[in-house]
Structure formats: C-alpha cells, structure tokens
Design a protein around this motif. Structure first.
Motif, PDB file in Angstrom:
ATOM      1  N   VAL A 128      -5.886  -7.532   0.688  1.00 39.51           N
ATOM      2  CA  VAL A 128      -4.595  -6.967   0.281  1.00 39.51           C
ATOM      3  C   VAL A 128      -3.578  -8.095   0.348  1.00 39.51           C
ATOM      4  CG1 VAL A 128      -2.750  -5.358   0.850  1.00 39.51           C
ATOM      5  CG2 VAL A 128      -5.132  -4.631   1.047  1.00 39.51           C
ATOM      6  N   THR A 165       2.695  -9.957  -3.545  1.00 38.66           N
ATOM      7  CA  THR A 165       2.937 -10.784  -4.727  1.00 38.66           C
ATOM      8  C   THR A 165       4.373 -11.273  -4.823  1.00 38.66           C
ATOM      9  OG1 THR A 165       3.353  -8.756  -5.986  1.00 38.66           O
ATOM     10  CG2 THR A 165       1.106  -9.648  -6.038  1.00 38.66           C
ATOM     11  N   GLU A 200       5.444  -1.552  -2.585  1.00 33.68           N
ATOM     12  CA  GLU A 200       4.852  -1.662  -3.919  1.00 33.68           C
ATOM     13  C   GLU A 200       4.330  -3.063  -4.203  1.00 33.68           C
ATOM     14  OE1 GLU A 200       8.998  -3.062  -4.344  1.00 33.68           O
ATOM     15  OE2 GLU A 200       8.095  -1.286  -3.407  1.00 33.68           O
ATOM     16  N   GLY A 247      -0.878  -5.148  -2.737  1.00 32.03           N
ATOM     17  CA  GLY A 247      -1.886  -4.717  -3.696  1.00 32.03           C
ATOM     18  C   GLY A 247      -3.293  -5.107  -3.285  1.00 32.03           C
ATOM     19  N   GLU A 271      -7.537  -0.614   2.478  1.00 32.17           N
ATOM     20  CA  GLU A 271      -6.872  -0.200   1.241  1.00 32.17           C
ATOM     21  C   GLU A 271      -5.601   0.601   1.496  1.00 32.17           C
ATOM     22  OE1 GLU A 271     -10.925  -1.394   0.347  1.00 32.17           O
ATOM     23  OE2 GLU A 271     -10.072  -0.045   1.849  1.00 32.17           O
TER      24      GLU A 271
END
Length: 350
Positions: A8, A11, A17, A20, A325
């Motif tokens: 994970v 970004t 959010e 990822g 996850e």
C-alpha cells in the motif's frame, strides 16, 4: 519467493484517498541489507502526518512536508516492522535467514550509539505496508526468543522507542514524579509503562473514558483532560513534578511549566495540542528548568528497548488489527483516537 508483492503506497499528500493497494516488485537487499518478510506493521501518528504533509518546514510551518522534508512519491508507508529475515545481501551472514526480527526504523546522521535520527522508514525510505521490506543489517534486531507476539513486537519501534528516548533524555530517576500527557495513545501508554518500571510516581493525563486502561498500564493517578486540568494537576501533585513527558504541547506546556520543581525537565516529543506555544520564560530560567526536544530514539536507546523486548519486560496493548488492504480504514481508526493502544496491519506474506 514471488517476484512481486502486495503493498500500500501513498501517491501524494492528502486524505486516505491517496492510499492505494498495488503490486510491486519484491525489493532486492543491497550488499549490507536484509529482506524481511513482514508479519505485522504498526501504525503511528507519523503515518497520518506524512500522508497529510503536516510537518511543515523551517520558516514555513504551514508548508506541506514529510517528517524531514519533501517526500519522494510514491512511498510505501509503515515504520514499525516485525517479521522474519527472508534473504540477505552479499555481505550479510546467511545464518540470519529465518531469524525473527524487529527493524529499527530510524535513518541516522552517523554510525555512533548516540546518533540522531534524521529520517524514518515509511517516509525517507519505503516501509512495511507491504509483504516484504529491506533494511540495513545493522538496524535489524534478533528477537527470536522473545515471548511477545508479532503484533506486540511491531508496536515497539516508534512508540516505545520515542518513549524510551524521552525518558532517557529526561534522566528520569527512581522516586521522581513524572507527568505523562496523551497517556492513552501509543507513545503515552509506553511512557506510563516505562516510567513506572523506572520506579517513578506516574501522573497521567487522559480522557475519563480511558482512565482505567491507563491505570492498568501503571499510572498511579489519572486526571481527566476535559475539566479544569490545571486545578486537577495542582491537586494531584501539590509539590510539583520532576519530569513532564509531553506529546501534546500547546496550552498544556504553557499551563504546566510552572508545575516543574526546581531543576525539573519538560520533554516534548509531539504537538497534538498545537505547535504554536507561548509561555512565561521566567518559569524556565528562574527555576533552572530544562525544556528538551526529543525526536524518536538513538541506536543506544533502541538497543535498550530490544533488551526489554527479549525479556518480555514490556507488554504493548493491541487495540485492533486490519488486513493490509484496509490500511485506509486503519488510518481512519487511528485518527479517530477512540482506541487505547496500538493498531496493526497484517500483510500475510506467503
């Protein structure tokens, strides 16, 4: 070993959010590194603040920034890793493979025992929100015989390392009175446990709903942060405190500094209550008090912590565990501050 792994990453700076799940190549250990198969990785406030860019920069406190400056995105988060060595670099002894380990997440400014941390795994290098992570062999500590669970071992590096660094820099001694702020959080509970083990009288600040858990961790007295904090502290410690172990700062520092006895030490390792602080400097110099900043631990501190881990002398509290996850959900749970203890992720490496 699979050539790719689950991880994970963040970004960029932002909300959950920007977290990822991805598949990325398994990292190759360099000559002086090891590859660790991650059994558990614990969350810390630094995960939230790195993601949010909340650290600011010298001269620009509102700038989006990581722990020590710009973050090289994308970045795998996660400073606190417990697992087993899966492979070693060319200059590392092969008999290390299979050993149960905890990784010291700090990047230091030198090789000495009192080196300062200037970077952090999960911020300045990829961390443990993944099935595998690399680390310098000299920063990986063998805890094969520890009675602690993988989750408990993963809870140690940042929270307990930070706490032990604070206690060491404060020179907390047996019989002294220690004030602990934010006592129900990861670092706070660690401070309560370590200060109690040092033979100090522990006065802790927490919410009323979490007071029992803080007492169970070792606090002699717990005061409710939600009502007349100054009055409660003066009543609980009418002769003052020798050491304040503070992860809150803000108004607490300004209000609490006069509580220090002659020669007292106020150690700050966080700013949950705000980083802009105004206080009466006369209370500092007229009483020979010391205001000490403490960022994490030194290699020497971490070695002491691992000795405690091997003996099972500390027992971290685990509040919740999530699969890898669900890292975003785990960070949301951490940010809500409704728990007591540490939150961990399970990568479940094959």
């Amino acid at each position: 070993m699979s050539e790719t792994m689950r991880a994970v990453r963040i970004t960029g700076h932002g909300g959950t959010e920007v977290l990822g799940p991805v598949r990325v190549p398994v990292p190759e250990p360099r000559a002086d590194e090891v590859l660790v198969r991650v059994a558990a990785v614990a969350l810390n406030n630094t995960d939230l603040w790195t993601r949010e860019g909340a650290y600011g920069r010298p001269g620009d406190p509102d700038a989006l920034s990581g722990w020590r400056g710009p973050v090289d995105f994308p970045r795998i988060q996660g400073a606190d890793v417990a697992g087993r060595i899966a492979a070693v670099g060319a200059r590392v002894a092969g008999d290390a493979v299979g050993r149960r380990v905890v990784v010291d997440p700090a990047v230091y400014d030198s090789d000495g025992p009192d080196a300062n941390p200037v970077g952090l795994m999960g911020s300045e290098r990829d961390g443990g929100y993944a099935e595998y992570v690399t680390a310098p062999a000299g920063r990986v500590h063998d805890v094969t015989d520890s009675p602690l669970t993988d989750d408990q071992l993963a809870a140690l590096p940042t929270a307990y390392g930070t706490a032990l660094g604070m206690v060491e820099r404060a020179r907390l001694a047996k019989g002294e009175t220690a004030l602990v702020s934010g006592a129900s959080g990861g670092v706070g509970l660690a401070l309560v446990q370590i200060a109690r083990a040092r033979g100090a009288r522990v006065l802790a600040i927490s919410s009323g709903a979490k007071a029992d858990a803080v007492r169970e961790a070792g606090a002699h007295t717990v005061v409710d942060r939600g009502r007349d904090l100054g009055g409660q502290l003066r009543a609980a410690a009418p002769e003052g405190v020798d050491v304040a172990l503070d992860v809150v700062a803000g108004d607490l520092l300004a209000e609490g500094l006069p509580l220090l006895r002659e020669g007292g030490r106020w150690v700050v390792a966080g700013a949950l209550g705000g980083y802009g602080v105004a206080f009466d400097v006369r209370r500092l110099y007229l009483h020979n008090a010391q205001l000490i900043g403490s960022a994490m631990h030194t290699p020497r501190h971490f070695g002491l912590l691992m000795d405690l881990a091997r003996r099972g002398a500390l027992r971290p509290v685990i509040a919740a565990a999530f699969p890898l996850e669900q890292a975003a959900r785990a960070q949301e749970r951490l940010a809500a501050r409704s728990h007591v203890g540490k939150i961990v992720l399970h990568p479940r490496a094959a």
